[in-house]
Design a protein around this motif. Structure first.
Motif, PDB file in Angstrom:
ATOM      1  N   ALA A  46      -9.927  -0.438  -5.033  1.00 25.39           N
ATOM      2  CA  ALA A  46      -9.405   0.202  -6.244  1.00 25.39           C
ATOM      3  C   ALA A  46      -7.890   0.085  -6.362  1.00 25.39           C
ATOM      4  CB  ALA A  46      -9.814   1.673  -6.274  1.00 25.39           C
ATOM      5  N   HIS A  47      -7.208  -0.077  -5.233  1.00 23.46           N
ATOM      6  CA  HIS A  47      -5.747  -0.176  -5.229  1.00 23.46           C
ATOM      7  C   HIS A  47      -5.303  -1.354  -4.353  1.00 23.46           C
ATOM      8  CE1 HIS A  47      -5.613   3.601  -7.346  1.00 23.46           C
ATOM      9  NE2 HIS A  47      -6.448   4.089  -6.456  1.00 23.46           N
ATOM     10  N   GLY A  48      -6.085  -2.428  -4.399  1.00 18.41           N
ATOM     11  CA  GLY A  48      -5.846  -3.557  -3.511  1.00 18.41           C
ATOM     12  C   GLY A  48      -5.000  -4.687  -4.071  1.00 18.41           C
ATOM     13  N   SER A  49      -4.465  -4.506  -5.273  1.00 14.07           N
ATOM     14  CA  SER A  49      -3.642  -5.592  -5.821  1.00 14.07           C
ATOM     15  C   SER A  49      -2.286  -5.607  -5.123  1.00 14.07           C
ATOM     16  CB  SER A  49      -3.458  -5.424  -7.335  1.00 14.07           C
ATOM     17  OG  SER A  49      -2.729  -4.252  -7.605  1.00 14.07           O
ATOM     18  N   PHE A  50      -1.772  -6.799  -4.890  1.00 15.44           N
ATOM     19  CA  PHE A  50      -0.480  -6.953  -4.233  1.00 15.44           C
ATOM     20  C   PHE A  50       0.579  -7.232  -5.288  1.00 15.44           C
ATOM     21  CE2 PHE A  50      -2.945  -6.890  -0.511  1.00 15.44           C
ATOM     22  CZ  PHE A  50      -2.095  -6.695   0.567  1.00 15.44           C
ATOM     23  N   ASN A  51       1.448  -6.263  -5.498  1.00 12.49           N
ATOM     24  CA  ASN A  51       2.533  -6.399  -6.455  1.00 12.49           C
ATOM     25  C   ASN A  51       3.526  -7.428  -5.925  1.00 12.49           C
ATOM     26  OD1 ASN A  51       5.201  -5.864  -7.637  1.00 12.49           O
ATOM     27  ND2 ASN A  51       4.208  -4.100  -8.603  1.00 12.49           N
ATOM     28  N   PRO A  52       3.921  -8.418  -6.748  1.00 14.89           N
ATOM     29  CA  PRO A  52       4.872  -9.431  -6.281  1.00 14.89           C
ATOM     30  C   PRO A  52       6.175  -8.833  -5.740  1.00 14.89           C
ATOM     31  CG  PRO A  52       3.904 -10.105  -8.363  1.00 14.89           C
ATOM     32  CD  PRO A  52       3.430  -8.705  -8.104  1.00 14.89           C
ATOM     33  N   PHE A  53       6.615  -7.716  -6.326  1.00 12.16           N
ATOM     34  CA  PHE A  53       7.840  -7.057  -5.837  1.00 12.16           C
ATOM     35  C   PHE A  53       7.652  -6.589  -4.398  1.00 12.16           C
ATOM     36  CE2 PHE A  53      10.388  -3.203  -5.185  1.00 12.16           C
ATOM     37  CZ  PHE A  53      11.660  -3.720  -5.412  1.00 12.16           C
ATOM     38  N   ASN A  54       6.522  -5.934  -4.110  1.00 12.72           N
ATOM     39  CA  ASN A  54       6.252  -5.464  -2.755  1.00 12.72           C
ATOM     40  C   ASN A  54       6.131  -6.627  -1.780  1.00 12.72           C
ATOM     41  OD1 ASN A  54       5.526  -3.266  -4.599  1.00 12.72           O
ATOM     42  ND2 ASN A  54       4.773  -2.215  -2.789  1.00 12.72           N
ATOM     43  N   VAL A  55       5.428  -7.683  -2.209  1.00 15.50           N
ATOM     44  CA  VAL A  55       5.258  -8.855  -1.342  1.00 15.50           C
ATOM     45  C   VAL A  55       6.617  -9.466  -1.008  1.00 15.50           C
ATOM     46  CG1 VAL A  55       4.291 -11.187  -1.172  1.00 15.50           C
ATOM     47  CG2 VAL A  55       2.917  -9.338  -2.169  1.00 15.50           C
ATOM     48  N   LYS A  56       7.502  -9.517  -1.998  1.00 18.77           N
ATOM     49  CA  LYS A  56       8.847 -10.066  -1.763  1.00 18.77           C
ATOM     50  C   LYS A  56       9.607  -9.221  -0.740  1.00 18.77           C
ATOM     51  CE  LYS A  56      13.041 -11.486  -4.121  1.00 18.77           C
ATOM     52  NZ  LYS A  56      13.772 -11.553  -5.372  1.00 18.77           N
ATOM     53  N   ILE A  57       9.406  -7.900  -0.789  1.00 16.37           N
ATOM     54  CA  ILE A  57      10.111  -7.011   0.137  1.00 16.37           C
ATOM     55  C   ILE A  57       9.596  -7.144   1.567  1.00 16.37           C
ATOM     56  CG2 ILE A  57      10.396  -4.562   0.775  1.00 16.37           C
ATOM     57  CD1 ILE A  57      10.799  -3.970  -2.174  1.00 16.37           C
ATOM     58  N   HIS A  58       8.249  -7.065   1.759  1.00 10.91           N
ATOM     59  CA  HIS A  58       7.742  -7.040   3.132  1.00 10.91           C
ATOM     60  C   HIS A  58       7.067  -8.330   3.580  1.00 10.91           C
ATOM     61  CE1 HIS A  58       3.878  -6.256   1.253  1.00 10.91           C
ATOM     62  NE2 HIS A  58       4.210  -5.013   0.913  1.00 10.91           N
ATOM     63  N   GLY A  59       6.789  -9.239   2.659  1.00 11.94           N
ATOM     64  CA  GLY A  59       6.225 -10.531   3.046  1.00 11.94           C
ATOM     65  C   GLY A  59       4.742 -10.530   3.366  1.00 11.94           C
ATOM     66  N   ILE A  60       4.046  -9.445   3.063  1.00 12.02           N
ATOM     67  CA  ILE A  60       2.607  -9.370   3.353  1.00 12.02           C
ATOM     68  C   ILE A  60       1.831  -9.660   2.075  1.00 12.02           C
ATOM     69  CG2 ILE A  60       0.724  -7.897   4.163  1.00 12.02           C
ATOM     70  CD1 ILE A  60       2.950  -6.244   5.635  1.00 12.02           C
ATOM     71  N   SER A  61       0.889 -10.597   2.150  1.00 20.69           N
ATOM     72  CA  SER A  61       0.106 -10.997   0.975  1.00 20.69           C
ATOM     73  C   SER A  61      -1.357 -10.563   1.135  1.00 20.69           C
ATOM     74  CB  SER A  61       0.158 -12.514   0.801  1.00 20.69           C
ATOM     75  OG  SER A  61      -0.521 -13.135   1.880  1.00 20.69           O
ATOM     76  N   ARG A  62      -2.089 -10.645   0.044  1.00 23.13           N
ATOM     77  CA  ARG A  62      -3.527 -10.322   0.060  1.00 23.13           C
ATOM     78  C   ARG A  62      -4.262 -11.186   1.089  1.00 23.13           C
ATOM     79  NH1 ARG A  62      -7.688  -8.247  -2.774  1.00 23.13           N
ATOM     80  NH2 ARG A  62      -6.537  -7.543  -4.583  1.00 23.13           N
ATOM     81  N   GLN A  63      -3.923 -12.467   1.162  1.00 24.60           N
ATOM     82  CA  GLN A  63      -4.590 -13.371   2.095  1.00 24.60           C
ATOM     83  C   GLN A  63      -4.388 -12.927   3.548  1.00 24.60           C
ATOM     84  OE1 GLN A  63      -2.448 -14.409  -0.360  1.00 24.60           O
ATOM     85  NE2 GLN A  63      -4.037 -15.130  -1.789  1.00 24.60           N
ATOM     86  N   MET A  64      -3.227 -12.381   3.843  1.00 25.46           N
ATOM     87  CA  MET A  64      -2.917 -11.972   5.215  1.00 25.46           C
ATOM     88  C   MET A  64      -3.766 -10.785   5.677  1.00 25.46           C
ATOM     89  SD  MET A  64       1.215 -12.407   5.028  1.00 25.46           S
ATOM     90  CE  MET A  64       1.582 -11.882   6.694  1.00 25.46           C
ATOM     91  N   VAL A  65      -4.222  -9.943   4.741  1.00 22.86           N
ATOM     92  CA  VAL A  65      -4.977  -8.752   5.134  1.00 22.86           C
ATOM     93  C   VAL A  65      -6.484  -8.901   4.940  1.00 22.86           C
ATOM     94  CG1 VAL A  65      -3.015  -7.251   4.623  1.00 22.86           C
ATOM     95  CG2 VAL A  65      -4.789  -7.588   2.889  1.00 22.86           C
TER      96      VAL A  65
END
Length: 194
Positions: A46-65
Motif C-alpha cells: 500500500a505504501h511501497g512506491s519509491f519516490n525519486p527524491f527519497n531514492v536520490k537521498i539514500h540510494g535504495i531502489s525498489r529492486q534492491m528490496v
C-alpha cells in the motif's frame, strides 16, 4: 550503570512513515560501539512506491528490496537487537513514527521501548546554528560519514550521545538525561480505528 544504549535510524521509500526500506542499529556499551547491524526492508504494498527524491537521498531502489523481509518479518530481529536498551535516534519522533506506523500498517504489536532524541541532547550540549545530524556529529568529533545511510546515521547519532555524556561528565544515560533536562520518551501504539 555505564553509558549503554542502542542507536537506530530508518530510511523510507516515500513520505509515508510505514514505508521503511532500511534500518541501521548500533549497540553502545560503556560509551563504546560494540555491535552494528543493518538490513533492507520491503515496504508494504500500500505504501511501497519509491519516490525519486527519497531514492536520490539514500540510494535504495525498489529492486534492491524485492527479496528483503517485510516489516512484520523483520520486527523480531529489530526487537532482539534493541533488547531492553534505551533507543537513541536523531529526530527520534521520525524514527519512532516509522515503528508505530509500520506496526499499525502491518497489524503487528508496537515494541515497548524507551527512547531519547539526540537532537535534543545536541541542543543542550553544543552551541550550533543548526543541530542537523552532520553538524551535531561534527561537534561531537565524529568525522565525515555517509549521511542517509541508516547504519552510518545511527552511528553518528550514537557519537553525539557518547560525546555529550563525556562533555557533561555523566557516567550513564539516566544521569545525562537529568543533567541536560531532556525527556526520556516511551513508544506508544497508535490506536487502531475500527
Amino acid at each position: 550503570m555505564p553509558v549503554d544504549f542502542t542507536a537506530i535510524d530508518f530510511e523510507t521509500a516515500n513520505s509515508h512513515a510505514s514505508s521503511a526500506c532500511s534500518v541501521g542499529l548500533v549497540r553502545v556499551r560503556d560509551g563504546l560501539v560494540v555491535e552494528r547491524a543493518d538490513w533492507l526492508i520491503k515496504p508494504p504494498e500500500a505504501h511501497g512506491s519509491f519516490n525519486p527524491f527519497n531514492v536520490k537521498i539514500h540510494g535504495i531502489s525498489r529492486q534492491m528490496v524485492e527479496g528483503a523481509p517485510g516489516w512484520a518479518e523483520q520486527l523480531g530481529d529489530l526487537r532482539d537487537f534493541l533488547g531492553d536498551d534505551i533507543a537513541v535516534a536523531h529526530n527520534a519522533s521520525f524514527d519512532m513514527g516509522v515503528i508505530r506506523t509500520a506496526c499499525a500498517e502491518t497489524i503487528t504489536p508496537v515494541p515497548k521501548l524507551r527512547y531519547l532524541c539526540s537532537v535534543q541532547v545536541s541542543r543542550k550540549t553544543y552551541d550550533l546554528p543548526s543541530h542537523r545530524l552532520p553538524l551535531a556529529a561534527a561537534a561531537a568529533g565524529y568525522g565525515e560519514f555517509a549521511h542517509h545511510d541508516a547504519s552510518a546515521d545511527a552511528e553518528a547519532s550514537a557519537a553525539i550521545v557518547i560525546n555529550s555524556a563525556r562533555h557533561h561528565g555523566a557516567p550513564d544515560l539516566p544521569t545525562l538525561i537529568k543533567m541536560t533536562g531532556v525527556k526520556l520518551h516511551t513508544l506508544k501504539a497508535i490506536p487502531l480505528k475500527l
